[in-house]
Design an enzyme around this catalytic site. Structure first.
Site, mmCIF file in Angstrom:
data_model
loop_
_atom_site.group_PDB
_atom_site.id
_atom_site.type_symbol
_atom_site.label_atom_id
_atom_site.label_comp_id
_atom_site.label_asym_id
_atom_site.label_seq_id
_atom_site.Cartn_x
_atom_site.Cartn_y
_atom_site.Cartn_z
ATOM 1 N N TYR A 146 18.452 -3.828 2.878
ATOM 2 C CA TYR A 146 19.255 -2.601 2.755
ATOM 3 C C TYR A 146 20.629 -2.850 3.351
ATOM 4 O O TYR A 146 20.768 -3.616 4.306
ATOM 5 C CB TYR A 146 18.557 -1.432 3.468
ATOM 6 C CG TYR A 146 19.305 -0.134 3.288
ATOM 7 C CD1 TYR A 146 19.406 0.439 2.019
ATOM 8 C CD2 TYR A 146 19.945 0.491 4.356
ATOM 9 C CE1 TYR A 146 20.121 1.611 1.838
ATOM 10 C CE2 TYR A 146 20.657 1.665 4.162
ATOM 11 C CZ TYR A 146 20.742 2.217 2.909
ATOM 12 O OH TYR A 146 21.464 3.368 2.715
ATOM 13 N N ALA A 206 7.084 -3.591 6.462
ATOM 14 C CA ALA A 206 7.938 -2.881 7.413
ATOM 15 C C ALA A 206 7.047 -2.635 8.611
ATOM 16 O O ALA A 206 6.068 -1.903 8.519
ATOM 17 C CB ALA A 206 8.435 -1.566 6.833
ATOM 18 N N SER A 249 0.797 -1.231 0.000
ATOM 19 C CA SER A 249 0.000 0.000 0.000
ATOM 20 C C SER A 249 0.825 1.274 0.000
ATOM 21 O O SER A 249 0.298 2.355 -0.294
ATOM 22 C CB SER A 249 -0.935 0.017 1.215
ATOM 23 O OG SER A 249 -0.183 0.073 2.406
ATOM 24 N N ALA A 299 -0.877 -9.126 8.311
ATOM 25 C CA ALA A 299 -0.256 -10.129 7.424
ATOM 26 C C ALA A 299 0.445 -11.237 8.205
ATOM 27 O O ALA A 299 0.699 -12.312 7.675
ATOM 28 C CB ALA A 299 0.745 -9.441 6.498
ATOM 29 N N TYR A 303 22.492 0.389 11.490
ATOM 30 C CA TYR A 303 21.693 -0.356 10.516
ATOM 31 C C TYR A 303 22.250 -1.752 10.272
ATOM 32 O O TYR A 303 21.814 -2.724 10.888
ATOM 33 C CB TYR A 303 21.507 0.433 9.194
ATOM 34 C CG TYR A 303 20.324 -0.112 8.438
ATOM 35 C CD1 TYR A 303 19.072 0.467 8.522
ATOM 36 C CD2 TYR A 303 20.432 -1.296 7.693
ATOM 37 C CE1 TYR A 303 17.966 -0.096 7.898
ATOM 38 C CE2 TYR A 303 19.341 -1.869 7.057
ATOM 39 C CZ TYR A 303 18.115 -1.254 7.162
ATOM 40 O OH TYR A 303 17.021 -1.823 6.562
HETATM 41 P P1 NAI Z 1 6.501 1.306 4.123
HETATM 42 O O1 NAI Z 1 6.270 1.690 5.530
HETATM 43 O O2 NAI Z 1 6.277 2.332 3.056
HETATM 44 O O3 NAI Z 1 5.576 0.030 3.721
HETATM 45 C C1 NAI Z 1 5.322 -1.003 4.616
HETATM 46 C C2 NAI Z 1 4.099 -1.782 4.161
HETATM 47 O O4 NAI Z 1 3.883 -2.849 5.124
HETATM 48 C C3 NAI Z 1 2.796 -0.993 4.129
HETATM 49 O O5 NAI Z 1 2.005 -1.412 3.026
HETATM 50 C C4 NAI Z 1 2.086 -1.408 5.433
HETATM 51 O O6 NAI Z 1 0.672 -1.311 5.379
HETATM 52 C C5 NAI Z 1 2.522 -2.857 5.505
HETATM 53 N N1 NAI Z 1 2.412 -3.449 6.840
HETATM 54 C C6 NAI Z 1 3.089 -3.129 7.968
HETATM 55 N N2 NAI Z 1 2.721 -3.953 8.996
HETATM 56 C C7 NAI Z 1 1.804 -4.813 8.488
HETATM 57 C C8 NAI Z 1 1.058 -5.898 9.022
HETATM 58 N N3 NAI Z 1 1.180 -6.285 10.283
HETATM 59 N N4 NAI Z 1 0.179 -6.529 8.205
HETATM 60 C C9 NAI Z 1 0.015 -6.154 6.912
HETATM 61 N N5 NAI Z 1 0.723 -5.147 6.347
HETATM 62 C C10 NAI Z 1 1.583 -4.483 7.125
HETATM 63 O O7 NAI Z 1 7.973 0.722 4.082
HETATM 64 P P2 NAI Z 1 9.104 0.524 2.965
HETATM 65 O O8 NAI Z 1 10.196 1.457 3.259
HETATM 66 O O9 NAI Z 1 8.524 0.463 1.610
HETATM 67 O O10 NAI Z 1 9.648 -0.918 3.398
HETATM 68 C C11 NAI Z 1 9.352 -2.119 2.729
HETATM 69 C C12 NAI Z 1 10.572 -3.028 2.782
HETATM 70 O O11 NAI Z 1 11.642 -2.399 2.044
HETATM 71 C C13 NAI Z 1 11.100 -3.257 4.211
HETATM 72 O O12 NAI Z 1 11.564 -4.579 4.319
HETATM 73 C C14 NAI Z 1 12.292 -2.298 4.273
HETATM 74 O O13 NAI Z 1 13.268 -2.701 5.210
HETATM 75 C C15 NAI Z 1 12.810 -2.421 2.850
HETATM 76 N N6 NAI Z 1 13.718 -1.347 2.415
HETATM 77 C C16 NAI Z 1 13.405 -0.025 2.602
HETATM 78 C C17 NAI Z 1 14.314 0.954 2.245
HETATM 79 C C18 NAI Z 1 13.996 2.407 2.448
HETATM 80 O O14 NAI Z 1 14.916 3.215 2.400
HETATM 81 N N7 NAI Z 1 12.776 2.783 2.646
HETATM 82 C C19 NAI Z 1 15.605 0.633 1.616
HETATM 83 C C20 NAI Z 1 15.787 -0.778 1.376
HETATM 84 C C21 NAI Z 1 14.884 -1.731 1.804
#
Ligand code: NAI
Length: 395
Positions: free
Chosen positions: A228, A143, A53, A115, A238
């Site tokens: 990351y 996340a 989302s 989830a 990190y």
């Molecule tokens: P975000 O916060 O934008 O997205 C997280 C998603 O997880 C959202 O859709 C949220 O609704 C969902 N979510 C969280 N808890 C939940 C639950 N209990 N049940 C169902 N859905 C749930 O985060 P982002 O940054 O896109 O992170 C996604 C992945 O990418 C993570 O593993 C993060 O470590 C990784 N990542 C992020 C980087 C960054 O700089 N933002 C860099 C490299 C990797």
């Protein structure tokens, strides 16, 4: 109601429906402009995105749908709106995405809830079985600050802390732009294990095992989760900290899953993505300073990407380019290749040394950080009238 942005300790408490629609429309427009080549032919046609989302998950879903005409199912955790209460940005994004996807005659559904729970896995499996038959790609992009273990009912919390010793480094207060010193105490032993429980690969494996047990993974299935690494300056908090342990576990899980998916000629990958402003990353200490410097340097060098551009490269240049997916010596897909380029890192490092505690950030793109942060919550778009009276239940 008139919806204003409210931010507390780098966490935005509100989201603007019209602005979230605008954000999603911008991503559609960027992807539409990339269409017309043959990329889409190899793309998966039935895609499940867990955490689809916001951030990288939403971008993955959009690339799959727009470039490959995929049917997509999203699972995410949202607060739904009420008459006087705004929803989460993920709710508005999802509504906006699904409305446009259906206009394009694409299947798009979401299940909102936890989830990590057995019930959600069951519900998703039922939906896949009923509507899609099987899936060709599972994106795992959660996340989360916590997880309730589906077996024991125990709650685990993830923390962003160094291991073994206190970490002191400069950071920036995003609101004021003033450089400050961040001092982070080391994690307790149980906090390391808990962070691995939440952000490691255990739940990803549960999803894949469960979907496989129901016969819902197609021949040639691919699954990908995101990790990351980043620069040495952030290693203590990190990569060598609690979250780094979880990411190591996630990366190891990819290998385990690839072994299990052999009978389907399937494979599991971890993609190491670029540091970007998302709801999750903005709350990591020291990261705002790093991102502000990185954005400025990468913009000056013409290398800057946001989530959609990163995921576009993931699909077109890595996962679905040809039969061999390019990976590093650890088997990881590297989308942080531009971020980690020597010239980029040397310049970020040089600028880091120019910062002084108590003074304003210099030679960094704090405006870019703030703008990205605002826009992922639907704020900061010139074309949106933020004084307009809107119904938070509608997009
Ligand atoms: P975000 O916060 O934008 O997205 C997280 C998603 O997880 C959202 O859709 C949220 O609704 C969902 N979510 C969280 N808890 C939940 C639950 N209990 N049940 C169902 N859905 C749930 O985060 P982002 O940054 O896109 O992170 C996604 C992945 O990418 C993570 O593993 C993060 O470590 C990784 N990542 C992020 C980087 C960054 O700089 N933002 C860099 C490299 C990797």
């Amino acid at each position: 109601m008139i919806i204003k942005q409210k931010v507390m300790r780098n966490v935005s408490l509100t989201a603007h429906p019209t602005g979230c629609v605008r954000y999603v429309e911008d991503q559609f427009a960027w992807l539409d402009a990339k269409k017309g080549s043959d990329h889409g032919d190899r793309f998966p046609k039935r895609v499940l995105v867990i955490g689809g989302s916001t951030g990288y998950g939403l971008a993955s879903r959009m690339v799959a749908a727009v470039m490959g005409n995929a049917a997509t199912i999203n699972v995410s955790f949202e607060r739904e709106p009420a008459e006087k209460k705004v929803a989460t940005p993920g709710w508005y994004n999802t509504m906006a995405f699904e409305r446009e996807a259906r206009n394009r005659r694409l299947y798009a559904e979401s299940l909102f809830g936890d989830a990590f729970s057995k019930e959600m896995k069951q519900a998703v499996a039922d939906l896949v079985e009923k509507d899609l038959g099987q899936v060709d790609l599972v994106v795992y992009s959660l996340a989360s600050p916590m997880r309730i273990d589906p077996e024991t009912g125990e709650t685990y919390k993830s923390v962003l802390k160094p291991i073994g010793k206190t970490y002191t480094a400069l950071s920036v207060d995003v609101q004021s732009g003033i450089i400050e010193k961040a001092v982070i105490e080391p994690a307790e032993e149980n906090q390391i294990a808990e962070t691995v429980k939440v952000m490691g690969g255990e739940d990803w494996q549960l999803w894949i095992d469960f979907l496989a047990s129901r016969g819902l993974l197609a021949e040639g299935i691919k699954t990908v989760a995101y990790s990351y690494i980043g620069p040495e300056i952030t290693f203590p908090v990190y990569r060598e900290g609690t979250i780094g342990k979880a990411k190591e576990h996630l990366e190891h899980t990819a290998k385990v899953l690839t072994g299990r998916l052999k009978n389907l000629q399937g494979s599991a990958y971890v993609a190491v993505n670029k540091a970007l402003v998302t709801r999750a990353s903005a709350v990591i200490p020291v990261v705002p300073l790093y991102i502000a410097l990185l954005y400025q340097v990468m913009k000056e060098m013409g290398l800057h990407e946001e989530c959609t551009q990163q995921m576009f490269r993931l699909f077109t240049d890595r996962l679905y380019k040809d039969n061999d997916v390019p990976v590093d010596e650890e088997g990881r897909i590297r989308l942080d290749d531009w971020e980690m380029r020597e010239d980029v890192q040397a310049e970020v490092d040089r600028r880091w040394k120019l910062q002084t505690e108590g003074e304003s950030l210099v030679k960094g793109d704090l405006e870019g950080f703030r703008q990205s942060y605002d826009q992922i919550h639907g704020f900061g778009f010139d074309s949106v009238d933020y004084e307009a009276d809107v119904d938070p239940r509608k997009i």
